[in-house]
Enzyme design. Sequence first.
Site, PDB file in Angstrom:
ATOM      1  N   LYS A  22     110.980  75.912 103.218  1.00 13.49           N
ATOM      2  CA  LYS A  22     109.899  75.851 102.212  1.00 13.49           C
ATOM      3  C   LYS A  22     108.543  76.024 102.883  1.00 13.49           C
ATOM      4  CE  LYS A  22     108.204  71.718 100.808  1.00 13.49           C
ATOM      5  NZ  LYS A  22     106.747  71.587 100.977  1.00 13.49           N
ATOM      6  N   ASP A 116      97.558  62.962  97.784  1.00 10.59           N
ATOM      7  CA  ASP A 116      98.812  62.764  97.034  1.00 10.59           C
ATOM      8  C   ASP A 116      99.504  61.509  97.530  1.00 10.59           C
ATOM      9  OD1 ASP A 116     100.606  65.393  98.814  1.00 10.59           O
ATOM     10  OD2 ASP A 116      99.969  63.387  99.404  1.00 10.59           O
ATOM     11  N   ASP A 304     108.263  64.414 107.985  1.00  7.03           N
ATOM     12  CA  ASP A 304     109.026  64.699 106.761  1.00  7.03           C
ATOM     13  C   ASP A 304     110.443  64.142 106.815  1.00  7.03           C
ATOM     14  OD1 ASP A 304     107.517  68.000 106.240  1.00  7.03           O
ATOM     15  OD2 ASP A 304     106.789  65.976 105.871  1.00  7.03           O
TER      16      ASP A 304
HETATM   17  C1  EPZ Z   1     102.225  70.385 106.311  1.00  5.22           C
HETATM   18  O1  EPZ Z   1     101.219  69.683 105.563  1.00  5.22           O
HETATM   19  C2  EPZ Z   1     103.504  70.310 105.467  1.00  5.22           C
HETATM   20  N1  EPZ Z   1     103.268  70.909 104.179  1.00  5.22           N
HETATM   21  C3  EPZ Z   1     103.902  68.847 105.260  1.00  5.22           C
HETATM   22  O2  EPZ Z   1     105.162  68.810 104.579  1.00  5.22           O
HETATM   23  C4  EPZ Z   1     104.113  68.196 106.609  1.00  5.22           C
HETATM   24  O3  EPZ Z   1     104.370  66.836 106.431  1.00  5.22           O
HETATM   25  C5  EPZ Z   1     102.837  68.360 107.465  1.00  5.22           C
HETATM   26  O4  EPZ Z   1     102.469  69.743 107.572  1.00  5.22           O
HETATM   27  C6  EPZ Z   1     103.016  67.808 108.870  1.00  5.22           C
HETATM   28  O5  EPZ Z   1     104.087  68.389 109.499  1.00  5.22           O
HETATM   29  C7  EPZ Z   1     103.355  72.248 104.056  1.00  5.22           C
HETATM   30  O6  EPZ Z   1     103.569  72.990 105.002  1.00  5.22           O
HETATM   31  C8  EPZ Z   1     103.190  72.815 102.686  1.00  5.22           C
HETATM   32  P1  EPZ Z   1      98.586  68.673 108.412  1.00  5.22           P
HETATM   33  P2  EPZ Z   1      99.665  69.802 105.987  1.00  5.22           P
HETATM   34  O7  EPZ Z   1      97.403  69.508 108.137  1.00  5.22           O
HETATM   35  O8  EPZ Z   1      99.396  71.176 106.465  1.00  5.22           O
HETATM   36  C9  EPZ Z   1      95.115  65.325 108.588  1.00  5.22           C
HETATM   37  C10 EPZ Z   1     106.659  68.340 102.807  1.00  5.22           C
HETATM   38  O9  EPZ Z   1     107.210  67.311 102.365  1.00  5.22           O
HETATM   39  N2  EPZ Z   1      94.156  66.423 108.347  1.00  5.22           N
HETATM   40  O10 EPZ Z   1      99.327  68.898 109.675  1.00  5.22           O
HETATM   41  O11 EPZ Z   1      98.863  69.268 104.876  1.00  5.22           O
HETATM   42  C11 EPZ Z   1      96.005  65.056 107.363  1.00  5.22           C
HETATM   43  O12 EPZ Z   1      95.374  64.244 106.415  1.00  5.22           O
HETATM   44  C12 EPZ Z   1     105.179  68.291 103.236  1.00  5.22           C
HETATM   45  O13 EPZ Z   1     107.231  69.443 102.898  1.00  5.22           O
HETATM   46  C13 EPZ Z   1      92.789  66.127 108.338  1.00  5.22           C
HETATM   47  O14 EPZ Z   1      92.379  64.978 108.530  1.00  5.22           O
HETATM   48  O15 EPZ Z   1      99.633  68.754 107.205  1.00  5.22           O
HETATM   49  C14 EPZ Z   1      97.211  64.409 107.992  1.00  5.22           C
HETATM   50  O16 EPZ Z   1      96.989  63.045 108.156  1.00  5.22           O
HETATM   51  C15 EPZ Z   1     104.594  66.925 103.095  1.00  5.22           C
HETATM   52  N3  EPZ Z   1      91.920  67.144 108.108  1.00  5.22           N
HETATM   53  C16 EPZ Z   1      97.316  65.128 109.329  1.00  5.22           C
HETATM   54  O17 EPZ Z   1      96.039  65.704 109.598  1.00  5.22           O
HETATM   55  C17 EPZ Z   1      92.334  68.452 107.908  1.00  5.22           C
HETATM   56  O18 EPZ Z   1      91.501  69.348 107.694  1.00  5.22           O
HETATM   57  C18 EPZ Z   1      98.387  66.229 109.357  1.00  5.22           C
HETATM   58  O19 EPZ Z   1      98.135  67.131 108.311  1.00  5.22           O
HETATM   59  C19 EPZ Z   1      93.725  68.724 107.920  1.00  5.22           C
HETATM   60  C20 EPZ Z   1      94.627  67.691 108.146  1.00  5.22           C
END
Ligand code: EPZ
Length: 419
Positions: A22, A116, A304
């Site tokens: 996904k 979320d 995840d």
């Molecule tokens: C991706 O989310 C995945 N979603 C998530 O899977 C997954 O848990 C996550 O990566 C970590 O592996 C998709 O690919 C659609 P991040 P993403 O940016 O890109 C913080 C599932 O169930 N952050 O790596 O949103 C953020 O708040 C989903 O399939 C900032 O602070 O994850 C988090 O605490 C859930 N500022 C951390 O970094 C930013 O600008 C990691 O987020 C960006 C992120």
Amino acid sequence: MRSYVIDGPCRLSGEVRISGAKNSTLKLMVAALMVPGEVVLERVPQITDVDLMAEVLEQLGASVQRDGSRLVIDSSGDLCEEAPYELVTKMRASIQVLGPLLARLGHARVAMPGGDAIGSRPIDMHLRGLERMGARFTTEHGYVEGASERLQGVNTLLEFPSVGATENILMAAVLAQGRSVIENAAREPEIQDLCAFLNKAGAHIEGVGTPTIIIDGVDELQPAKHAIVPDRIEAGTYAIAAVATQGDVTLVDCEPAHLELPLMKLEDAGAQIDRGDGRVRVRMEGRPTTLDLVTLPFPGFPTDLQPPMMVLLSQARGSSILTENVFESRFLFVDELNRMGAHIRVEGHHAVIRGVEQLSGAPVRSPDIRAGAALVLGGLCADGRTEVYDAGHIERGYERFVDKLSGLGAGVKLEPARY
Ligand code: EPZ
């Protein structure tokens, strides 16, 4: 509204075929916006998030043809620059259109995704990275609006190896002028898959899978065809389910190397794991051993898979500590698991799990994709009937969940929700 109805306990056994990922599919669909022609994606999972992303792309002016697990996306027409609130709020990944639209059109207007069930999820690192390339942003009326002449290649250091920020900056850099370097980049297999697709379409990306990604911008991309990488989170969910139900399951069409740390942890819990070419056999006898684990960006233990692992450890012999380092509110579903007789106490980003002999069936509510799948897994282990409400969350990320689990001998079905 539908719910999963599970009659437990059961021991899963047999083979399960793993679908395409996904979290790669959604990004490759977005990247197709940068190709002024046809993109063909294969091994696309039949999940509702893909349907939602197809709606976003059509809203932006691309055409999306679906034929089973094959998608043909054509973005050669005129694209529009706005991704509306009603779609973005349904699926955060829509924010990933920001980089591609800015790179292709010089303008983008995207509804702010908001938080979320698992965390506040800001996009500050996305915006900072794109601003360094010359984009100017305003955020008002719930939308982030960006404009730029041709983006300029720059060096960017990420505060945290964010998956989303790495992808947005990377995609923008592909069509930017000159060289970009992303330091402390995310290394997830889904990002490696995105880079493999973009390089097939004519991009120049090096350092794929390392913390330093180097992109030399090109003027245009060409049509390309790509088969999506196997879903390591789906595979990990079934591997954990095999151990939690003391079963014997073989995952086929998966990539064992993408699952190394979860498999190591399952071996620590007492499972027997046989890794083969594109397949993994997972066997378990007896209750799992306790263990401690922390979630981290790849190649660390994936956040995840934290919820399914919580279900496994809730039945271990003794106490375990699980530390969530990626999303600040990813323990929200613990109350639902305690409703099934688990003994879990949350202290900040640590969960202390005192193992019980057996969970008991109960009505529970799924707050998000992974917690939902974990509660179904709890139902497979529990004595009696479990009903998992808000099944829609699970269908966003797991292809044919009921069929695949039934194929492994589970008593599970989808029914209209009673409450
Ligand atoms: C991706 O989310 C995945 N979603 C998530 O899977 C997954 O848990 C996550 O990566 C970590 O592996 C998709 O690919 C659609 P991040 P993403 O940016 O890109 C913080 C599932 O169930 N952050 O790596 O949103 C953020 O708040 C989903 O399939 C900032 O602070 O994850 C988090 O605490 C859930 N500022 C951390 O970094 C930013 O600008 C990691 O987020 C960006 C992120």
